[in-house]
Write a protein that holds these residues in place. Structure first.
Motif, short mmCIF file in Angstrom:
data_model
loop_
_atom_site.label_atom_id
_atom_site.label_comp_id
_atom_site.label_asym_id
_atom_site.label_seq_id
_atom_site.Cartn_x
_atom_site.Cartn_y
_atom_site.Cartn_z
N MET A 284 0.85 -1.20 0.00
CA MET A 284 0.00 0.00 0.00
C MET A 284 0.88 1.25 0.00
SD MET A 284 -3.02 0.94 2.68
CE MET A 284 -2.31 2.25 3.62
N ASP A 285 0.57 2.19 -0.89
CA ASP A 285 1.34 3.44 -0.94
C ASP A 285 0.84 4.41 0.12
OD1 ASP A 285 2.90 2.62 -2.98
OD2 ASP A 285 1.64 3.47 -4.56
N GLU A 286 1.76 5.14 0.63
CA GLU A 286 1.37 6.13 1.64
C GLU A 286 1.95 7.48 1.22
OE1 GLU A 286 2.78 6.59 6.03
OE2 GLU A 286 1.35 4.93 5.92
N THR A 287 1.15 8.52 1.24
CA THR A 287 1.62 9.85 0.85
C THR A 287 1.49 10.80 2.03
OG1 THR A 287 0.79 9.42 -1.37
CG2 THR A 287 1.36 11.69 -0.86
N GLN A 288 2.54 11.53 2.26
CA GLN A 288 2.47 12.53 3.33
C GLN A 288 2.50 13.92 2.72
OE1 GLN A 288 5.39 11.94 6.37
NE2 GLN A 288 4.62 9.91 6.89
N ILE A 289 1.63 14.76 3.19
CA ILE A 289 1.59 16.13 2.67
C ILE A 289 1.85 17.11 3.82
CG2 ILE A 289 0.13 17.88 1.54
CD1 ILE A 289 -1.41 15.58 0.25
N GLY A 290 2.85 17.95 3.63
CA GLY A 290 3.16 18.95 4.65
C GLY A 290 2.19 20.12 4.53
N LEU A 291 1.60 20.55 5.61
CA LEU A 291 0.68 21.68 5.59
C LEU A 291 1.37 22.95 6.07
CD1 LEU A 291 -2.56 20.02 7.05
CD2 LEU A 291 -2.02 20.51 4.66
N LEU A 292 1.02 24.05 5.44
CA LEU A 292 1.62 25.34 5.83
C LEU A 292 0.79 26.05 6.89
CD1 LEU A 292 2.45 26.56 2.22
CD2 LEU A 292 4.02 25.57 3.87
N ALA A 293 -0.46 25.62 7.04
CA ALA A 293 -1.34 26.18 8.08
C ALA A 293 -2.22 25.04 8.60
CB ALA A 293 -2.19 27.30 7.49
N ALA A 294 -2.77 25.24 9.78
CA ALA A 294 -3.56 24.16 10.40
C ALA A 294 -4.75 23.77 9.52
CB ALA A 294 -4.03 24.60 11.78
N ASP A 295 -5.36 24.78 8.87
CA ASP A 295 -6.52 24.52 8.02
C ASP A 295 -6.04 23.89 6.69
OD1 ASP A 295 -8.74 24.56 6.45
OD2 ASP A 295 -9.23 26.67 6.76
N PRO A 296 -6.43 22.65 6.39
CA PRO A 296 -5.91 22.00 5.18
C PRO A 296 -6.60 22.47 3.88
CG PRO A 296 -7.39 20.53 6.36
CD PRO A 296 -7.30 21.78 7.17
N ALA A 297 -7.61 23.32 3.98
CA ALA A 297 -8.33 23.78 2.77
C ALA A 297 -7.36 24.49 1.82
CB ALA A 297 -9.47 24.71 3.18
N GLY A 298 -7.60 24.33 0.52
CA GLY A 298 -6.71 24.92 -0.49
C GLY A 298 -6.51 26.42 -0.31
N GLN A 299 -7.59 27.14 -0.08
CA GLN A 299 -7.50 28.60 0.06
C GLN A 299 -6.62 29.00 1.24
OE1 GLN A 299 -11.38 30.32 0.27
NE2 GLN A 299 -11.47 30.71 -1.94
N ALA A 300 -6.77 28.26 2.36
CA ALA A 300 -5.98 28.58 3.55
C ALA A 300 -4.51 28.31 3.29
CB ALA A 300 -6.48 27.77 4.74
N GLN A 301 -4.22 27.24 2.53
CA GLN A 301 -2.83 26.91 2.22
C GLN A 301 -2.20 27.97 1.31
OE1 GLN A 301 -1.03 24.19 3.54
NE2 GLN A 301 -2.83 24.23 4.86
N VAL A 302 -2.99 28.43 0.32
CA VAL A 302 -2.50 29.48 -0.60
C VAL A 302 -2.22 30.77 0.19
CG1 VAL A 302 -3.12 30.98 -2.53
CG2 VAL A 302 -3.57 28.53 -2.66
N ARG A 303 -3.16 31.10 1.11
CA ARG A 303 -2.99 32.31 1.92
C ARG A 303 -1.71 32.20 2.77
NH1 ARG A 303 -7.09 32.15 5.57
NH2 ARG A 303 -8.52 31.94 3.84
N ALA A 304 -1.51 31.03 3.35
CA ALA A 304 -0.32 30.82 4.19
C ALA A 304 0.95 30.96 3.36
CB ALA A 304 -0.38 29.45 4.85
N LEU A 305 0.92 30.41 2.14
CA LEU A 305 2.10 30.48 1.26
C LEU A 305 2.40 31.94 0.90
CD1 LEU A 305 4.22 28.92 -0.36
CD2 LEU A 305 2.58 28.76 -2.24
N ARG A 306 1.32 32.69 0.63
CA ARG A 306 1.49 34.11 0.29
C ARG A 306 2.08 34.89 1.46
NH1 ARG A 306 -3.58 35.70 -2.47
NH2 ARG A 306 -2.69 34.46 -4.14
N GLU A 307 1.62 34.56 2.66
CA GLU A 307 2.14 35.24 3.86
C GLU A 307 3.62 34.94 4.07
OE1 GLU A 307 -2.11 35.27 6.24
OE2 GLU A 307 -0.44 34.10 7.07
N ILE A 308 3.99 33.68 3.82
CA ILE A 308 5.41 33.29 3.96
C ILE A 308 6.25 34.08 2.94
CG2 ILE A 308 7.06 31.42 3.63
CD1 ILE A 308 4.83 29.51 4.68
N ALA A 309 5.73 34.19 1.70
CA ALA A 309 6.45 34.91 0.65
C ALA A 309 6.61 36.38 1.01
CB ALA A 309 5.71 34.76 -0.68
N GLU A 310 5.53 36.99 1.52
CA GLU A 310 5.59 38.42 1.88
C GLU A 310 6.56 38.65 3.04
OE1 GLU A 310 1.52 39.47 2.55
OE2 GLU A 310 1.06 39.41 0.41
#
Ligand SMILES: Nc1ncnc2c1ncn2[C@@H]1O[C@H](COP(=O)(O)OP(=O)(O)OP(=O)(O)O)[C@@H](O)[C@H]1O
Ligand SMILES: [Mg+2]
Length: 145
Positions: free
Chosen positions: A1-27
């Protein structure tokens, strides 16, 4: 069985929250480090613009300064776009711009002349009456359009 791990940038795993977190890190990173010297930045391949002005071409590299008053812009190039030109002091005085009709010869001549004038280099133009160069007004150089 394959197992995939995904690192999250913010506690909320929703796509929008991750994009927002990425933008904040960039800024935050941009604010902390400012403009990183070219050699220390990750490699980037820019798309060639379909149109660009001389001012925009020169602004691509804020550290750029013409190596001599006889340096003339001929275009933009490189993986990370920057002004590309010819230094007529180093590789002149003769320089031929050639190509088939409608290949951009006049456009290149206009850009090259504009950069020479910006450096305070006097330019004498010899052109047919109907020429893109004939649009220049007298005052900044000697004209023979
Ligand atoms: N590097 C470029 N990329 C895209 N379009 C360009 C480029 N250079 C010129 N053009 C466009 O191509 C067309 C022809 O350009 P230009 O008049 O400079 O060519 P030319 O070789 O002098 O033509 P002519 O044979 O009429 O003298 C113009 O519409 C110009 O805006
Ligand atoms: Mg032409």
């Amino acid at each position: 069985m394959d197992e995939t791990q995904i690192g999250l940038l913010a506690a909320d795993p929703a796509g929008q929250a991750q994009v927002r977190a990425l933008r904040e890190i960039a800024e935050e990173s941009a604010a902390r480090h400012g403009r990183v010297p070219a050699g220390r930045r990750p490699m980037r391949v820019d798309a060639l613009p379909s149109r660009i002005t001389v001012t925009e071409a020169l602004a691509l590299d804020p550290d750029f300064s013409a190596p001599s008053p006889l340096w003339a812009l001929i275009g933009v190039g490189g993986d990370e776009l920057r002004p590309v030109g010819v230094d007529l002091e180093e590789n002149g005085p003769g320089f031929v711009i050639a190509g088939p009709p409608k290949s951009g010869r006049s456009t290149l001549l206009v850009a090259a002349t504009e950069t020479l004038l910006r450096s305070g280099t006097p330019v004498v133009l010899v052109a047919p009456r109907r020429s893109p160069c004939a649009n220049w007004t007298a005052g900044t150089a000697s004209w023979a359009c």
